[in-house]
Each structure stands twice: as C-alpha cells, then as structure tokens.
Design an enzyme around this catalytic site. Structure first.
Site: not given
Length: 408
Positions: A67-70
């Site tokens: 989802d693009g989160s770190a």
C-alpha cells in the site's frame, strides 16, 4: 563541537558530527553509548543512501508495503541513542533484539556488550535479515546472530537474556519475552498504549516473577510490529485531509463525529502557559489515564491553512470526544521568540452539538494536570490472567499477553 568545511566530508567526520549533535541535546547519559556512536559506521547499513543522509538525525525508510506505507526503516539516531541509554547494556551481556531492520542497532549493541557478550537480532523478512548480515559483515561485526522469524517468539536457544529490546511498535508484551528475560533483566519496548498510536518506549525491569516495572517512558513512533501480534488501529475520516485515530470499537461516533466539524468552533483558552523547553510530552497519556475517550487528530496542511482544524502538533493532535462532539488541544504563542524558545497558552477547541460542554470538561482536566504536571508515569506489567486483586494500582490497560497499570 566538531566543525567541518569540506565539500566532501569523510564518513568519520560525519559520524562525529552526528554524535556531537546528539551529545549537544543532552541525549547521551553514558560515555559508552556516545563512544559506540563514534565507532559504528552507519552508512554501511544504508547502501545506496547519500552519505550525508546516512548520518543525518532523521529516519531513513528502507522498505515499503504493497500500500506504499513504510514497513521498515532506520530509526532516527537520536531515538536510537535514547533507547540504548534506557537499555543500559553492560559488557558481557546477552542481548535479544526484536526487529533487526538495517542491523545498525544490533551493531551498536555488540559494541556495548563487548567480546564477552552476545547479540541476537530477529526480523520477519528474509530480505531484511540478509541485508542486516551484509551490513554487519561490512562493519566487522559478524559475531552478531541474525535470525529470520516472528519476533513474538523470541529466540529461546540463546536465552536467557540480560537485555531485550523491541524496535517496532508493540501492541502487547509477548509471553516469550517474559520467559526469555533473565532474572533482574531489562526489557525496552515501544508499547502502543492506545489504538490511536500513542506509543511510549518503556524500560521494564523484571522486579520479581510476574511483575515488571518501568519508571522511564520516551515519546516515540515506530512502524507496527508485524507477525502474530500485529494490531491495526481504527481511523475515522472527519473531513478531507482530517482523520481521527480512535481507540473505541465501532460506535455511534462513527456516524456522528464527521458532522461535528460542521458546527462552529468553540474555543476555551485556559491561561496555562507552556514553554517549548518544558517536559510536558506525557500530557496525552495523562488524559488517557483519566478514563476519557481519547483520540488523535491528524490534519494535513490544507485543512490547517483553511482553518478547519488546528490541533497542537506537540501531542500529535490529542483529542477527547463523545458520540457527537470532539475537543482537541491547541496552542497559541504568547511571545515573538523563535520556535523552540516560545511560551504558548494551552487551549481547547471543540466542535459539535455538545462542544461547549466537552470543551469545559477538557479545560477542567487540563487545570487538574497543571496543578501537578507529573513528569513520568510508572507503568507496571503483569502477565495476562493476573487477578484484579493482584494488580498494581492505577489506570488499567489489558492486552492478550499482559495487563498494564499506569500511575503518576
């Protein structure tokens, strides 16, 4: 303080500059931790990262989820130093780290434990494990044992451990950590004390079987721990660019709170003065411990610029709410001195049909807090299943593996 005018400074120069920066902020409390920071080459654990960025006092994100989160990062070196000071590793200690990340922290701990100590570090992703091994090998610390697995299980074969440290946001204190901590040992763990993301790095001492006590709490933020103990909080969209991070299970607030911002803001300025340099970072946890319904409001720049909401950044948008209304903490400067030196007045801004009442209740709580301004909480942990009568007094936080109490 180290000064440098070179256009292409060496890693050694940058390492000393970073250590100077941490020292000048009073974070180092032991010469041993400072010496480790001046010894371990952080850039070897961040291949491909600009040398200056590798030694900057900031987080470096190293892996992202779908989802693009770190989902993994190299923590801010200042926080790394603070947590190592909490951990208090001594020569010869056996140390377990949950969350290998880049391997930099494990390298620092190996330096602190010395040749007679041993460090084991665990990560859930094999690619991170392999990268940490490469960094440790490049830095000359191949004696660190790097394992791929679920950190909640620990590593019983290497225990018991004098020190255990967790470097991801932990919703719970896993039973394996209790079992693998040596008598008289210490466990430093960033505990998510609230679904909203309120996290504190706590230094628990195993005072007696079935009871750990922390008198040290650091405000911090970490990516959530993954694996069997993963826990996702709950968010509620209030408006475009405004999100509320909540603790409660779904309730009427889910339907009504987004309507609250359609009501005019009601402001109450308490007269309470707060200087930028005062240790008031635990005010949000204190509000939680009163039993109030607590949340955190995240407002983007657009919402702030439009004046829709202006929650204080100092407590990450600390907010109290009921089923229809919400009240968040706000600050306004009382002088024209530069940021970092200012004095602010503490206030409450409320929205909703019960906003006036909720603002008054919140302001009353703030005056109660101001009378004592307790600097640090004492947090006691007991294993899950401990009867109420055996718990230490205080505000209770129950988790699947542990029962916590908070007193001031």
């Amino acid at each position: 303080m180290t000064t440098n005018t070179d256009t292409n400074p060496s890693p050694e120069q940058l390492r000393d500059e970073l250590a100077d920066h941490i020292r000048d902020r009073g974070i180092f409390t032991s010469a041993r931790v400072e010496r480790a920071f001046r010894t371990v080459p952080r850039h070897l654990f961040l291949p491909g990262v600009d040398l200056r960025d590798a030694y900057a006092p900031k987080v470096v994100k190293t892996k992202y989820g779908a989802d693009g989160s770190a989902i993994s990062s190299a923590s801010n070196p200042k926080l790394v130093a603070e947590m190592l000071e909490q951990l208090d590793i001594q020569p010869g200690h056996r140390v377990l780290e949950i969350g290998a990340g880049t391997g930099f922290n494990a390298c620092l701990m190996a330096e602190l434990a010395g040749p007679d100590g041993h460090v084991v570090t665990i990560d859930i992703d094999d690619d991170l494990v392999q990268a940490a091994r490469r960094g440790l090998r490049a830095a000359g610390y191949e004696q660190v044992e790097v394992i791929c697995g679920d950190g909640a299980d620990g590593h019983p074969a290497g225990g018991p451990y004098d020190r255990i440290i967790v470097t991801a946001g932990a919703w719970d204190l896993a039973a394996a950590w209790w079992q693998q901590l040596a008598e008289g040992g210490r466990m430093v763990v960033p505990v998510l004390l609230h679904d909203s993301g309120l996290t504190r790095s706590l230094a628990f001492d195993l005072a007696q079987p079935g009871r750990m006590v922390s008198t040290s709490a650091l405000v911090c933020g970490f990516v959530p721990m993954r694996g069997s103990t993963f826990h996702a909080g709950r968010t509620l969209q209030l408006a475009e660019d405004v999100v509320l991070h909540l603790n409660d299970h779904p309730s009427e607030a889910d339907q009504n709170l987004p309507q609250a911002l359609k009501h005019p803001a009601h402001q109450v300025w308490t007269g309470i003065q707060i200087r930028d340099d005062q240790p008031v970072g635990h005010l949000d946890l204190w509000l939680v411990s009163t039993g109030s319904r607590f949340a955190r409001m995240a407002a983007g720049a657009d919402a702030r610029d439009r004046g829709l909401v202006t929650p204080a950044l100092r407590w990450a948008g600390a907010t109290l709410y009921d089923d229809t209304s919400l009240a968040y903490l706000a600050l306004r400067p009382l002088d024209n001195r530069p940021p970092g030196l200012q004095t602010h007045q503490l206030g409450v801004i409320a929205h909703g049909p019960e906003g006036v009442k909720l603002a008054a209740q919140t302001a009353e709580l703030l005056h109660q807090w101001d009378e004592e301004r307790p600097p640090q909480p004492v947090i006691t942990a007991h294993p899950a299943g401990t009867p109420d009568v055996q718990l230490s007094p205080g505000y209770r936080i129950d988790r699947p593996g542990a029962r916590l109490t908070v007193v001031w």
